[in-house]
Structures are given as C-alpha cells and as structure tokens.
Write a protein that holds these residues in place. Structure first.
Motif, PDB file in Angstrom:
ATOM      1  N   UNK A  14      46.188  65.964  37.264  1.00 64.20           N
ATOM      2  CA  UNK A  14      45.741  66.259  38.375  1.00 64.20           C
ATOM      3  C   UNK A  14      46.174  65.954  39.474  1.00 64.20           C
ATOM      4  N   UNK A  15      46.599  66.496  40.488  1.00 62.11           N
ATOM      5  CA  UNK A  15      47.092  66.072  41.755  1.00 62.11           C
ATOM      6  C   UNK A  15      46.362  66.824  42.885  1.00 62.11           C
ATOM      7  N   UNK A  16      46.379  65.765  44.156  1.00 61.03           N
ATOM      8  CA  UNK A  16      45.598  66.198  45.358  1.00 61.03           C
ATOM      9  C   UNK A  16      46.701  66.024  46.337  1.00 61.03           C
ATOM     10  N   UNK A  17      46.759  67.098  47.182  1.00 62.99           N
ATOM     11  CA  UNK A  17      47.617  67.148  48.275  1.00 62.99           C
ATOM     12  C   UNK A  17      47.208  67.111  49.473  1.00 62.99           C
ATOM     13  N   UNK A  18      47.866  66.721  50.395  1.00 60.46           N
ATOM     14  CA  UNK A  18      47.310  66.532  52.038  1.00 60.46           C
ATOM     15  C   UNK A  18      47.233  67.900  52.558  1.00 60.46           C
TER      16      UNK A  18
ATOM     17  N   UNK B 128      51.987  65.128  47.824  1.00 56.94           N
ATOM     18  CA  UNK B 128      50.958  64.580  46.948  1.00 56.94           C
ATOM     19  C   UNK B 128      50.226  63.242  47.288  1.00 56.94           C
ATOM     20  N   UNK B 129      49.012  63.098  47.440  1.00 58.24           N
ATOM     21  CA  UNK B 129      48.479  61.643  47.886  1.00 58.24           C
ATOM     22  C   UNK B 129      47.428  61.056  46.667  1.00 58.24           C
ATOM     23  N   UNK B 130      47.152  61.915  45.726  1.00 55.16           N
ATOM     24  CA  UNK B 130      46.275  61.230  44.666  1.00 55.16           C
ATOM     25  C   UNK B 130      46.594  62.128  43.702  1.00 55.16           C
TER      26      UNK B 130
ATOM     27  N   UNK C  11      55.272  50.626  52.603  1.00 51.33           N
ATOM     28  CA  UNK C  11      55.623  51.827  51.354  1.00 51.33           C
ATOM     29  C   UNK C  11      54.177  52.243  51.263  1.00 51.33           C
ATOM     30  N   UNK C  12      53.821  53.813  51.108  1.00 46.75           N
ATOM     31  CA  UNK C  12      52.755  54.433  50.917  1.00 46.75           C
ATOM     32  C   UNK C  12      52.878  55.078  49.706  1.00 46.75           C
ATOM     33  N   UNK C  13      51.884  54.749  48.449  1.00 47.45           N
ATOM     34  CA  UNK C  13      52.338  55.475  47.403  1.00 47.45           C
ATOM     35  C   UNK C  13      50.954  56.450  46.804  1.00 47.45           C
ATOM     36  N   UNK C  14      51.352  57.184  45.972  1.00 52.66           N
ATOM     37  CA  UNK C  14      50.367  58.171  45.570  1.00 52.66           C
ATOM     38  C   UNK C  14      49.141  57.014  44.986  1.00 52.66           C
ATOM     39  N   UNK C  15      47.988  57.433  45.422  1.00 54.08           N
ATOM     40  CA  UNK C  15      46.786  56.595  44.886  1.00 54.08           C
ATOM     41  C   UNK C  15      46.451  57.034  43.692  1.00 54.08           C
ATOM     42  N   UNK C  16      46.294  56.350  42.386  1.00 58.75           N
ATOM     43  CA  UNK C  16      45.796  56.847  41.204  1.00 58.75           C
ATOM     44  C   UNK C  16      44.169  56.980  41.398  1.00 58.75           C
ATOM     45  N   UNK C  17      43.761  57.897  40.805  1.00 64.57           N
ATOM     46  CA  UNK C  17      42.297  58.382  40.641  1.00 64.57           C
ATOM     47  C   UNK C  17      41.923  58.587  39.225  1.00 64.57           C
ATOM     48  N   UNK C  18      40.535  58.326  38.955  1.00 63.01           N
ATOM     49  CA  UNK C  18      40.116  58.798  37.537  1.00 63.01           C
ATOM     50  C   UNK C  18      39.595  59.951  37.611  1.00 63.01           C
ATOM     51  N   UNK C  19      39.865  60.856  36.574  1.00 61.52           N
ATOM     52  CA  UNK C  19      39.440  62.088  36.071  1.00 61.52           C
ATOM     53  C   UNK C  19      38.976  62.236  34.788  1.00 61.52           C
TER      54      UNK C  19
ATOM     55  N   UNK D  65      53.716  60.288  60.023  1.00 60.13           N
ATOM     56  CA  UNK D  65      54.316  59.096  60.076  1.00 60.13           C
ATOM     57  C   UNK D  65      53.948  58.135  58.835  1.00 60.13           C
ATOM     58  N   UNK D  66      52.956  58.509  58.243  1.00 60.55           N
ATOM     59  CA  UNK D  66      52.333  57.701  57.199  1.00 60.55           C
ATOM     60  C   UNK D  66      52.334  58.521  55.717  1.00 60.55           C
ATOM     61  N   UNK D  67      53.079  59.496  55.616  1.00 61.26           N
ATOM     62  CA  UNK D  67      53.173  60.170  54.435  1.00 61.26           C
ATOM     63  C   UNK D  67      53.769  59.364  53.245  1.00 61.26           C
ATOM     64  N   UNK D  68      53.589  59.642  51.877  1.00 61.13           N
ATOM     65  CA  UNK D  68      54.052  59.041  50.925  1.00 61.13           C
ATOM     66  C   UNK D  68      55.374  58.719  50.938  1.00 61.13           C
ATOM     67  N   UNK D  69      56.013  57.732  51.178  1.00 57.15           N
ATOM     68  CA  UNK D  69      57.403  57.276  51.373  1.00 57.15           C
ATOM     69  C   UNK D  69      57.498  55.813  51.802  1.00 57.15           C
ATOM     70  N   UNK D  70      58.578  55.390  51.935  1.00 57.16           N
ATOM     71  CA  UNK D  70      58.771  53.955  52.374  1.00 57.16           C
ATOM     72  C   UNK D  70      59.096  54.113  53.874  1.00 57.16           C
ATOM     73  N   UNK D  71      58.491  53.409  54.917  1.00 58.17           N
ATOM     74  CA  UNK D  71      58.788  53.824  56.227  1.00 58.17           C
ATOM     75  C   UNK D  71      59.045  52.229  56.979  1.00 58.17           C
ATOM     76  N   UNK D  72      59.975  52.315  57.961  1.00 59.73           N
ATOM     77  CA  UNK D  72      60.549  51.124  58.712  1.00 59.73           C
ATOM     78  C   UNK D  72      59.749  51.267  60.032  1.00 59.73           C
ATOM     79  N   UNK D  73      58.805  50.435  60.459  1.00 62.20           N
ATOM     80  CA  UNK D  73      58.485  50.411  61.861  1.00 62.20           C
ATOM     81  C   UNK D  73      58.964  49.322  62.414  1.00 62.20           C
ATOM     82  N   UNK D  74      59.482  49.576  63.754  1.00 59.66           N
ATOM     83  CA  UNK D  74      59.957  48.574  64.578  1.00 59.66           C
ATOM     84  C   UNK D  74      59.114  48.159  65.674  1.00 59.66           C
TER      85      UNK D  74
END
Length: 171
Positions: free
Chosen positions: A145-149, A157-159, A46-54, A20-29
């Motif tokens: 670079x991509x990091x997945x759950x 993709x989460x990072x 809204x849960x977005x991909x977090x940008x990290x420094x490489x 219920x908290x994947x990268x997407x827009x969620x509506x909770x009631x």
C-alpha cells in the motif's frame, strides 16, 4: 531566526515550504552575518518514506485475493501513537497499483473510520477494487500500500505498508 546562548538555532521543518521537504536528501545552508563577516554551515536532512502498518482483510486470518472476483478488498490502515490514519486522503492511496473504490459517479471514496485492532485508536478502512490490482506488483507474497502527497500518478510517496497475501486464479 533567534540564536541561543550557545549559538544554536532551531530548524523547524514545518516552517519550510512543501517543495523543500519532499522524500529525498536535502542540503540546507545556514548563513549568519554580522554585516562585516558571513559564516555558513550545511546540514543534511534525509526524508524517507514512513513505514505504516496495514491489515488486508482485517476480519480474516487469511488474505486470499481472487483477481477475477470483480469485488473489493477491505484494507485497514492502522493508526499508532505518532500516526493518525484518519488524516489520509483516500484519493492519494493505492494498493498494488489500484486506487480506493469510489461510490457511484461521485468522488465519495469507500473509506470508514473505526478501531480495527482494538487498541483504542481510530483506524481507516478502505475498499480497493480487485479488478484494478496489478498482479505484477505482488512481491514475495506481499501487497504494498502506498500513500502519496497528491495524485498517485504525479505525487511523491510518503507512506508505505505491506501485508501478506495469497493470490488465487479466477474461477
């Protein structure tokens, strides 16, 4: 959930199941009932991909990649005050479509923990196999670079992080 004096109740995303908290827009009631009347309200999260420094090739000023070298490329994933790179699972990381190199026939990934940029935080340095890079993924001189759950083939993709690269033809 407990309700505060002004009718507020906290929503702790850590209490929600991962699906219920994947990268997407969620509506909770939120629904509140006193056994006679029920009132509800929606909250949009809204849960977005977090940008990290490489840092591709952390010990080098130039990030020249020879696609025909059949070697490995060191890539530093830099920790910050609110991100610990050492908690990442190398199995879930790709650079330009290529995964982290595995030692021998096992599942020991070429990944080392060390402070790469002298900021006192422990970073993660991984090694990516050059031969597995997808040249079609380099965009405007950048490698992503991509990091997945989970597994990069099926996970979300989460990072994400990118660095400048110069691609040279094989010799």
């Amino acid at each position: 959930q407990s309700v505060g004096a002004n009718g507020e109740t906290p929503l702790n995303l850590g209490d929600l199941l991962p699906e219920y908290v994947s990268v997407a827009t969620h509506i909770y009631t939120l629904e509140v009932s006193d056994a006679q009347e029920t009132v509800s309200d929606d909250v949009i999260v809204t849960i977005q991909v977090q940008q990290i420094e490489i840092d591709i090739k952390p010990d080098s000023e130039d990030n020249v990649i020879n696609l025909g070298s059949n070697g490995v490329i060191p890539v530093g994933i830099l920790s910050s005050a609110n991100f610990d790179a050492t908690e990442l699972d190398p199995a879930n990381i790709t650079l330009a479509g290529a995964g982290v190199r595995v030692r021998g026939r096992g599942n020991r990934y070429l990944a080392t923990e060390k402070d790469l940029n002298g900021d006192g935080l422990t970073d993660l340095e991984i090694k990516i196999e050059t031969e597995n890079l997808d040249p079609g993924t380099f965009q405007d001189g950048q490698a992503v670079l991509q990091v997945f759950d989970g597994d990069p083939e099926t996970g979300t993709e989460i990072y994400s992080g990118s660095d400048d690269v110069t691609i040279v033809p094989p010799e």
